[in-house]
Design a protein around this motif. Structure first.
Motif, PDB file in Angstrom:
ATOM      1  N   GLU A 174       1.357  10.938  19.311  1.00 20.93           N
ATOM      2  CA  GLU A 174       2.161  12.162  19.179  1.00 20.93           C
ATOM      3  C   GLU A 174       3.609  11.719  18.977  1.00 20.93           C
ATOM      4  O   GLU A 174       4.304  11.395  19.940  1.00 20.93           O
ATOM      5  CB  GLU A 174       2.029  13.017  20.453  1.00 20.93           C
ATOM      6  CG  GLU A 174       2.859  14.282  20.388  1.00 20.93           C
ATOM      7  CD  GLU A 174       2.786  15.128  21.663  1.00 20.93           C
ATOM      8  OE1 GLU A 174       1.925  14.886  22.524  1.00 20.93           O
ATOM      9  OE2 GLU A 174       3.626  16.036  21.784  1.00 20.93           O
ATOM     10  N   GLU A 210       3.495  17.743  16.852  1.00 21.37           N
ATOM     11  CA  GLU A 210       4.118  18.848  17.587  1.00 21.37           C
ATOM     12  C   GLU A 210       5.231  19.443  16.747  1.00 21.37           C
ATOM     13  O   GLU A 210       6.132  18.731  16.286  1.00 21.37           O
ATOM     14  CB  GLU A 210       4.676  18.358  18.935  1.00 21.37           C
ATOM     15  CG  GLU A 210       5.441  19.476  19.634  1.00 21.37           C
ATOM     16  CD  GLU A 210       5.777  19.215  21.077  1.00 21.37           C
ATOM     17  OE1 GLU A 210       4.919  18.697  21.803  1.00 21.37           O
ATOM     18  OE2 GLU A 210       6.917  19.535  21.471  1.00 21.37           O
ATOM     19  N   HIS A 213       8.802  18.553  17.664  1.00 23.27           N
ATOM     20  CA  HIS A 213       9.163  17.151  17.422  1.00 23.27           C
ATOM     21  C   HIS A 213       9.520  16.934  15.947  1.00 23.27           C
ATOM     22  O   HIS A 213      10.431  16.163  15.626  1.00 23.27           O
ATOM     23  CB  HIS A 213       8.018  16.221  17.831  1.00 23.27           C
ATOM     24  CG  HIS A 213       7.705  16.257  19.302  1.00 23.27           C
ATOM     25  ND1 HIS A 213       6.707  15.509  19.876  1.00 23.27           N
ATOM     26  CD2 HIS A 213       8.262  16.958  20.319  1.00 23.27           C
ATOM     27  CE1 HIS A 213       6.660  15.743  21.175  1.00 23.27           C
ATOM     28  NE2 HIS A 213       7.595  16.632  21.467  1.00 23.27           N
ATOM     29  N   HIS A 238       0.415  20.286  18.468  1.00 24.14           N
ATOM     30  CA  HIS A 238       1.075  20.987  19.570  1.00 24.14           C
ATOM     31  C   HIS A 238       1.968  22.024  18.926  1.00 24.14           C
ATOM     32  O   HIS A 238       3.111  21.742  18.573  1.00 24.14           O
ATOM     33  CB  HIS A 238       1.896  20.008  20.425  1.00 24.14           C
ATOM     34  CG  HIS A 238       1.104  19.396  21.531  1.00 24.14           C
ATOM     35  ND1 HIS A 238       1.584  18.370  22.319  1.00 24.14           N
ATOM     36  CD2 HIS A 238      -0.119  19.706  22.004  1.00 24.14           C
ATOM     37  CE1 HIS A 238       0.651  18.058  23.219  1.00 24.14           C
ATOM     38  NE2 HIS A 238      -0.382  18.841  23.038  1.00 24.14           N
ATOM     39  N   ASP A 283       1.842  23.606  23.117  1.00 25.92           N
ATOM     40  CA  ASP A 283       2.650  22.831  24.067  1.00 25.92           C
ATOM     41  C   ASP A 283       3.950  23.606  24.272  1.00 25.92           C
ATOM     42  O   ASP A 283       4.962  23.313  23.631  1.00 25.92           O
ATOM     43  CB  ASP A 283       2.901  21.410  23.541  1.00 25.92           C
ATOM     44  CG  ASP A 283       3.415  20.482  24.625  1.00 25.92           C
ATOM     45  OD1 ASP A 283       3.604  20.957  25.771  1.00 25.92           O
ATOM     46  OD2 ASP A 283       3.635  19.284  24.355  1.00 25.92           O
TER      47      ASP A 283
END
Ligand code: 3MF
Ligand code: MG
Ligand code: MG
Length: 345
Positions: A174, A210, A213, A238, A283
């Motif tokens: 990730e 994600e 991110h 995520h 998330d």
């Protein structure tokens, strides 16, 4: 419309509101209570850190860790939930203050590998086929403290050791470009693909994207998702949101960048994401001001927004899109998308 996705969330998504600047604002909730509530909310699977499943991991023997994990498996079975992945929480322990796999201290690297192997053991007990590596502290706080070439090789070596330890497990990176470190070594899905290709078994090393991110890296999450899908390597997401390039916010999916959120759902649907058993993971963090009784609201809202965007994708007029593209009428296409999202189409 029923969602075509299966959803997952981690127990850390429901939290007490403490942050770097202040203490808890909500009471904490037990793992069992969260799992029961996740099942009621319609989630299909749970994501775990190693110590979400086995809290005293450092104090237990390898056999005792497996025994504890078996109890969590029973809990999941009771609520008909699967385990999606286990992630070693390599950022809390004093051993990992300067990273785990790329710490400059051999003892710390050995500790990180011990936790990674225990995460594989726990995943096996829970019936999860993936270990997720969020490489929180893998990078530098001081640029000259370690060579980026050496650090990258340390990551590849560590993944190779995990692949050798278990012949089935999949390693899913990730990526995140920064925070809590200054500079990450493996900051985007492109980096993940490079690391995967350099391991002894690229077919077992993929990525989890994600949204927040990608935004922190200055990239569009839907394009990062698309790149990983094109490589056959999108093994998790995520979904969440983020207001620009600042600290990692893990906001409710779609609340900041609705058009980007639509395009993330669209690229997932267009490419059959989920057909190999992948989950749409959330998330997301609640705001600090959220009250106890609303502890799950941000998850409920994220699910609602994903489902609403699935409907928007179903309504998307691909014939019109083709025509507008052929005419190079991108003003028209953009306004069509805006009208669709604003409910004016
Ligand atoms: C940090 C994250 C993490 C990871 C989780 C699993 C708290 O930015 O996104 O969530 O997703 O630790 O690896
Ligand atoms: Mg995050
Ligand atoms: Mg995450």
């Amino acid at each position: 419309m029923m969602s075509q996705f299966k959803f997952s969330a981690g127990p850390w998504n429901v939290h007490d509101g403490a942050d770097s600047y202040g203490p808890a604002t909500r009471s904490s909730i037990s793992l069992e209570e969260k799992i029961e509530k996740f099942a009621q909310m319609g989630f299909d699977a749970i994501q775990f850190h190693d110590d979400d499943a086995v809290p005293d991991i450092n104090e237990l023997s390898e056999e005792e860790i497996k025994e504890e994990a078996k109890k969590v498996k029973k809990l999941l079975d009771r609520y008909h939930l699967a385990a999606e992945f286990v992630a070693p929480r390599l950022w809390m322990d004093p051993h990992t203050s300067d990273g785990g796999f790329m710490s400059t201290c051999k003892e710390d690297r050995d500790y990180a590998m011990w936790r990674a192997k225990r995460s594989i053991d726990i995943a096996n007990e829970l019936g999860a086929d993936k270990v997720v590596l969020w490489l929180a502290r893998e990078g530098t706080l001081c640029a000259e403290s370690k060579s980026p070439v050496w650090a990258t090789q340390m990551l590849i070596d560590a993944i190779n050791e995990m692949l050798r330890y278990d012949s089935e497990i999949k390693i899913v990176i990730e990526p995140k470009p920064n925070e809590p470190i200054d500079r990450s070594i493996c900051g985007t899905i492109g980096h993940v693909m490079g690391v995967s290709a350099a391991t002894i078994d690229p077919s077992r090393v993929g990525g989890l994207l994600e949204s927040a991110h990608a935004i922190l890296a200055g990239l569009d999450p839907s394009h990062e998702i698309g790149f990983a899908l094109a490589m056959g390597k999108l093994w998790g997401v995520h979904l969440n949101d983020q207001n620009g390039i600042k600290y990692d916010q893990d906001k409710t999916f779609g609340v900041e960048n609705l058009r980007q959120a639509f395009n993330q759902v669209k690229v997932l649907i267009e490419n059959g994401y989920g057909s190999n058993g992948e989950y749409v993971g959330l998330d997301v963090k609640a705001m600090r001001t959220t009250k106890d009784e609303d502890s799950y609201k941000h998850l409920e809202n994220s699910l609602k927004i994903v489902r609403a965007l699935e409907e928007k994708v179903a309504e998307f007029d691909y014939d019109l899109q083709k025509k507008l593209v052929a005419d190079r009428d991108f003003e028209g296409l953009e306004m069509y998308v805006m009208n669709l999202l604003m409910g004016l189409a």
